[in-house]
Design a protein around this motif. Sequence first.
Motif, short mmCIF file in Angstrom:
data_model
loop_
_atom_site.label_atom_id
_atom_site.label_comp_id
_atom_site.label_asym_id
_atom_site.label_seq_id
_atom_site.Cartn_x
_atom_site.Cartn_y
_atom_site.Cartn_z
N SER A 14 15.59 38.02 24.64
CA SER A 14 17.05 37.90 24.56
C SER A 14 17.40 36.68 23.71
O SER A 14 16.54 35.84 23.41
N SER A 15 18.66 36.55 23.35
CA SER A 15 19.09 35.40 22.56
C SER A 15 18.87 34.11 23.34
O SER A 15 18.50 33.08 22.77
N LEU A 16 19.03 34.14 24.66
CA LEU A 16 18.79 32.96 25.49
C LEU A 16 17.31 32.60 25.52
O LEU A 16 16.94 31.43 25.41
N GLU A 17 16.46 33.60 25.61
CA GLU A 17 15.01 33.37 25.56
C GLU A 17 14.58 32.85 24.19
O GLU A 17 13.71 31.98 24.10
N LYS A 19 16.45 31.04 22.21
CA LYS A 19 16.91 29.65 22.18
C LYS A 19 15.91 28.76 22.93
O LYS A 19 15.57 27.67 22.47
N PHE A 20 15.43 29.23 24.09
CA PHE A 20 14.44 28.48 24.86
C PHE A 20 13.14 28.35 24.06
O PHE A 20 12.54 27.28 24.03
N GLN A 21 12.73 29.42 23.38
CA GLN A 21 11.51 29.39 22.56
C GLN A 21 11.64 28.38 21.44
O GLN A 21 10.69 27.67 21.11
N GLU A 22 12.82 28.27 20.83
CA GLU A 22 13.04 27.29 19.78
C GLU A 22 12.84 25.86 20.30
O GLU A 22 12.25 25.02 19.62
N ILE A 23 13.31 25.60 21.53
CA ILE A 23 13.12 24.28 22.14
C ILE A 23 11.64 24.03 22.39
O ILE A 23 11.12 22.95 22.11
N VAL A 60 14.29 32.28 32.48
CA VAL A 60 15.50 31.94 31.74
C VAL A 60 16.45 33.11 31.98
O VAL A 60 16.09 34.26 31.74
N TYR A 61 17.66 32.81 32.46
CA TYR A 61 18.54 33.92 32.85
C TYR A 61 20.01 33.61 32.62
O TYR A 61 20.41 32.45 32.57
N GLU A 98 21.86 25.61 31.14
CA GLU A 98 20.79 24.63 31.20
C GLU A 98 19.81 24.69 30.04
O GLU A 98 18.88 23.89 29.96
N VAL A 99 19.98 25.68 29.17
CA VAL A 99 19.05 25.83 28.05
C VAL A 99 19.53 24.97 26.88
O VAL A 99 20.22 25.42 25.98
N ASN A 100 19.19 23.69 26.99
CA ASN A 100 19.42 22.74 25.91
C ASN A 100 18.24 21.77 25.94
O ASN A 100 17.58 21.59 26.97
#
Length: 110
Positions: A14-17, A19-23, A60-61, A98-100
Motif C-alpha cells: 500500500s502507499s502507507l507501506e 512510505k514505511f519502506q522508504e524510511i 503498518v495500518y 505514526e509513519v514518519n
Amino acid sequence: AEHIRNTLRRRVPSSLEMKFQEIINECDLPYKFVGDGSFMIGRKNPDFINVNGEKIAIEVYARYYKLRHSETIDEWKEERRKVFSEYGWSILFFDETEVNKNNVLQKIRR
C-alpha cells in the motif's frame, strides 16, 4: 495457511507501506516487507519483519480499514499480539499518523 499465502502473493504494498519502506531504506533499518504472504507467523502475515535475527514484526495500518473488520483497533492489536507471542515474536504497530521518520526511529530503537 497456504491459501492465505497464495492470496497475499498477489498483493502489492500500500502507499502507507511504501512510505514505511522508504524510511527503512533511508535509515538503513534491518526490516523487510513480507506483507505479500512470503512470511507467516501462525496464520498471520505481518507487513515487515526484522532481518537481523530478532523476532520483531511490524504492522503498518490505516485505522479506517481496521475498524471496518474489527470492533476496535485495540482488539485487533491484542489478537495479533497474542498470536505472534505464541511463536516468540514481538510486534510494533504504526498507524497512518505514526509513519514518519522521527516516530519510526524512536519506536524501533526502544
